[in-house]
Design a protein around this motif. Structure first.
Motif, PDB file in Angstrom:
ATOM      1  N   LEU A 184       0.798  -1.224   0.000  1.00 53.49           N
ATOM      2  CA  LEU A 184       0.000   0.000   0.000  1.00 53.49           C
ATOM      3  C   LEU A 184       0.830   1.273   0.000  1.00 53.49           C
ATOM      4  O   LEU A 184       0.269   2.359  -0.161  1.00 53.49           O
ATOM      5  CB  LEU A 184      -0.937   0.009   1.219  1.00 53.49           C
ATOM      6  CG  LEU A 184      -2.138  -0.929   1.147  1.00 53.49           C
ATOM      7  CD1 LEU A 184      -3.021  -0.763   2.367  1.00 53.49           C
ATOM      8  CD2 LEU A 184      -2.959  -0.675  -0.116  1.00 53.49           C
ATOM      9  N   THR A 185       2.129   1.182   0.193  1.00 51.02           N
ATOM     10  CA  THR A 185       2.938   2.406   0.196  1.00 51.02           C
ATOM     11  C   THR A 185       2.903   3.124  -1.150  1.00 51.02           C
ATOM     12  O   THR A 185       2.655   4.342  -1.194  1.00 51.02           O
ATOM     13  CB  THR A 185       4.384   2.082   0.610  1.00 51.02           C
ATOM     14  OG1 THR A 185       4.384   1.543   1.931  1.00 51.02           O
ATOM     15  CG2 THR A 185       5.236   3.342   0.586  1.00 51.02           C
ATOM     16  N   ARG A 188      -0.464   4.822  -1.369  1.00 51.71           N
ATOM     17  CA  ARG A 188      -0.544   6.063  -0.584  1.00 51.71           C
ATOM     18  C   ARG A 188       0.170   7.201  -1.306  1.00 51.71           C
ATOM     19  O   ARG A 188      -0.305   8.333  -1.307  1.00 51.71           O
ATOM     20  CB  ARG A 188       0.067   5.851   0.795  1.00 51.71           C
ATOM     21  CG  ARG A 188      -0.783   5.021   1.739  1.00 51.71           C
ATOM     22  CD  ARG A 188      -0.290   5.127   3.165  1.00 51.71           C
ATOM     23  NE  ARG A 188       1.022   4.521   3.345  1.00 51.71           N
ATOM     24  CZ  ARG A 188       2.133   5.206   3.538  1.00 51.71           C
ATOM     25  NH1 ARG A 188       2.121   6.526   3.553  1.00 51.71           N
ATOM     26  NH2 ARG A 188       3.291   4.571   3.717  1.00 51.71           N
ATOM     27  N   LYS A 191      -2.108   8.338  -4.101  1.00 49.05           N
ATOM     28  CA  LYS A 191      -3.241   9.090  -3.557  1.00 49.05           C
ATOM     29  C   LYS A 191      -2.797  10.486  -3.111  1.00 49.05           C
ATOM     30  O   LYS A 191      -3.505  11.468  -3.339  1.00 49.05           O
ATOM     31  CB  LYS A 191      -3.864   8.330  -2.383  1.00 49.05           C
ATOM     32  CG  LYS A 191      -5.099   8.983  -1.782  1.00 49.05           C
ATOM     33  CD  LYS A 191      -5.692   8.101  -0.695  1.00 49.05           C
ATOM     34  CE  LYS A 191      -6.962   8.740  -0.118  1.00 49.05           C
ATOM     35  NZ  LYS A 191      -6.660   9.986   0.610  1.00 49.05           N
ATOM     36  N   LEU A 296      -7.113   3.798   4.661  1.00 49.92           N
ATOM     37  CA  LEU A 296      -6.430   4.636   3.687  1.00 49.92           C
ATOM     38  C   LEU A 296      -7.310   5.760   3.163  1.00 49.92           C
ATOM     39  O   LEU A 296      -6.808   6.693   2.532  1.00 49.92           O
ATOM     40  CB  LEU A 296      -5.950   3.760   2.522  1.00 49.92           C
ATOM     41  CG  LEU A 296      -4.830   4.290   1.637  1.00 49.92           C
ATOM     42  CD1 LEU A 296      -3.582   4.566   2.458  1.00 49.92           C
ATOM     43  CD2 LEU A 296      -4.513   3.309   0.524  1.00 49.92           C
TER      44      LEU A 296
END
Length: 597
Positions: A184-185, A188, A191, A296
């Motif tokens: 998910l890094t 992120r 995003k 998130l």
């Protein structure tokens, strides 16, 4: 007559020798410091190192090679060669990094001497032992993975991956937290840079094979005793296609997707990953990938899944997914199509609640149809699916805190979609007064009772006490347990309708597309030679690093296509390297720092 002499070859020239193909050099060029900086920053921003260090604690003896350096070098190896092997990662770390980059990673700036095999071997062993410390830390069933165990001993060790022991559960959860943080890094980062503005929350979930290099279990020829594989929790992954099964693990991937009607574009990213034994915990693993997305701050919309998830018990997938805010778009097997059950008198047909008096031809339009007839529907089937729509119960109120929904009878309300003599009799509704209709107005013609389907109750009709609840009330409340195990079939779009096709087919195509990109030329998740380390912990970490680097590549490729002209290509913010050693060669955007939260 003498035999003719063969014609001599033309003399070799300097040009011919220059154009002769040559094997590639064994040593790659020096890796730019910006690449090391980028992946070191990615690993640090993921927050996995504090988790590992807290679990590892102080250890006696020499510090050894930092685990952080090993993970960064593995990502650099994947970036350059597509291989997540310790041998390739060590080679890059030993011979392809600048002294400043090695010092930043906590390695000896001078490195091993290429001409001294003893220093190379010692440095290589320290590198391997660092990765071994990590796998030993996270493995709930530590054992010697260099030899085959008898099957009964391997089965006993494999229970550590499924039991409820507190220590085993803590290690399994920590391993999954590391995987989730890594994957998910890049999400992120995307995003934070505004790349996911066009993402509306539609996701596709699928399970793909992650084969291993180890051999499957087999019996010894001399004694017939069954010996397990060195991968004690691996199994045979059977895909939905006609290909042979693959021995290894199953990787559950959640993919950012969109429906056909959605506007906007965004990078196609993997939003979650779980590695597990094939065909185990399919629904639970999907929910594991969905839960972090709420933290998130990503929106929720439709989740499109294949038939493996439709078969899961409602408490394993369907209900938790709805509790997280997702609507479901499902497909069915041949024996699951058509009438599936009922609740409060309403029939559950292909996942949708309908009037109990729907014509039998419409109710059984999909009964017994094979997959080929569903993928390419005939004109007759399309007409029957369209004719079902007026008989569907309409959603009156969305789910409350308890998950209960309210559905309205299609003959009730101010704009009924059907006319029903039974409804008029039970609710004492007289015939409507005739009104003038403008025949040139399509909306007025469609709203007239004569243009709507008419329900045909049996003659004579049942007594009032024998009629189902849906006929006695304008609306019914559907609680999570009212359908029992059939709740796994309920979905939020009419099966095979244009809206269902625009959602399910598009999301599934994007899901398969990302699986194909992960098994492409540059990065190949399906090749076990790219992940040679043994053990489930090692395979999980290596697959997570592959998906993380793939996400980073997807972000970079999307940015080059959609980047505004005034946005800088790369940032000069790297780790502290003396100016005389800093490599400022242009890079394809991968030296950019993460966004400011």
């Amino acid at each position: 007559m003498s035999a003719a002499k063969p014609r001599a070859w033309p003399p070799r020239t300097t040009r011919a020798r220059a154009t002769r193909p040559r094997p590639p050099a064994k040593q790659t060029a020096q890796i730019p410091d910006a690449v090391i900086s980028h992946y070191a920053r990615l690993l640090d921003d993921s927050g996995v190192m504090p988790l590992i260090d807290a679990k590892l604690g102080p250890r006696p003896g020499p510090a050894g090679v930092p685990i952080r350096a090993v993970l960064v070098c593995l990502m650099v190896s994947i970036h350059h060669s597509g291989k997540a092997t310790l041998a390739e990662a060590w080679r890059l770390a030993a011979f392809c990094l600048s002294p400043a980059a090695r010092e930043h990673l906590g390695l000896d700036p001078d490195g091993p001497h290429p001409d001294d095999p003893h220093t190379c071997l010692a440095d290589n062993r320290r590198f391997y032992r660092a990765f071994d410390r990590l796998t030993s830390l996270l493995d709930p069933a530590r054992h010697d993975r260099r030899t085959r165990l008898p099957q009964h001993e391997a089965d006993l060790l494999a229970t550590a991956w499924e039991d409820t022991d507190r220590d085993h559960t803590r290690k399994r959860d920590l391993l999954q937290d590391i995987v989730t943080a890594l994957v998910l890094t890049p999400v992120r980062w995307g995003k934070g840079r505004g790349y996911l503005t066009g993402f509306h929350g539609d996701v596709g979930i699928d399970t793909t094979a992650a084969p291993v290099f180890a051999r499957p279990p087999r019996a010894r020829r001399s004694t017939g005793e069954l010996f397990a594989s060195t991968e004690i929790t691996a199994g045979w992954h059977h895909s939905a296609g006609n290909g042979p099964p693959e021995y290894g693990y199953s990787a559950t991937l959640t993919v950012a997707a969109r429906t056909r009607s959605a506007l906007g574009s965004f990078p196609q990213l993997a939003l979650g990953l779980v590695l597990d034994t094939p065909h185990k915990r399919i629904g639970a693993n999907a929910i594991t990938t969905l839960k972090p997305l709420a933290v998130l701050g990503l929106p929720t919309a439709f989740a499109a899944v294949d038939r493996a998830y439709t078969d899961q018990q409602p408490g394993h997938f369907a209900r938790p997914a709805r509790e997280l805010g997702y609507k479901l778009a499902l497909d069915y097997k041949v024996d699951q199509r058509g009438v599936q059950g009922s609740a409060h008198g309403a029939l559950l047909i292909d996942g949708s609640l309908t009037c109990p008096l729907i014509p039998d031809k419409l109710a059984r339009a999909t009964t017994g149809l094979d997959d080929a007839a569903i993928r390419i529907p005939s004109h007759e089937l399309t007409a029957l699916i369209t004719a079902r729509e007026p008989y569907l119960l309409r959603l009156k109120q969305s789910a409350n805190a308890d998950g209960a929904l309210r559905f309205q009878c299609p003959a009730a309300g101010t704009s009924p979609s059907v006319t029903c003599p039974r409804f008029d009799r039970l609710h004492q509704r007289g015939p409507s007064r005739p009104a003038a209709v403008d025949l040139t107005d399509a909306r007025q013609r469609a709203a007239h009772p004569a243009a709507k389907p008419r329900i045909l109750p049996p003659t004579p009709d049942h007594k009032s006490g024998e009629l189902p609840k849906i006929c006695h009330q304008h609306t019914i409340t559907l609680h999570p347990g009212d359908l029992g195990h059939l709740d796994k079939f309920r979905q939020d779009l009419a099966y095979l309708s244009p809206s269902w096709r625009g959602t399910y087919s598009t999301v599934r195509a994007m899901t398969e597309g990302l699986n194909g990109r992960l098994k492409g030329h540059d990065l190949d998740l399906s090749d076990p030679k790219n992940r040679l380390a043994h053990g489930r912990v090692a395979q999980t970490i290596l697959v997570a690093l592959l998906v993380t680097v793939a996400n980073d590549h997807f972000l970079d490729a999307w940015r080059h296509t959609h980047q505004p002209p005034d946005e800088p290509d790369a940032s000069t913010e790297t780790f502290e390297i003396p100016a005389e050693h800093l490599d400022r060669s242009p890079l394809t955007g991968r030296s950019r720092p993460p966004p400011i939260p």
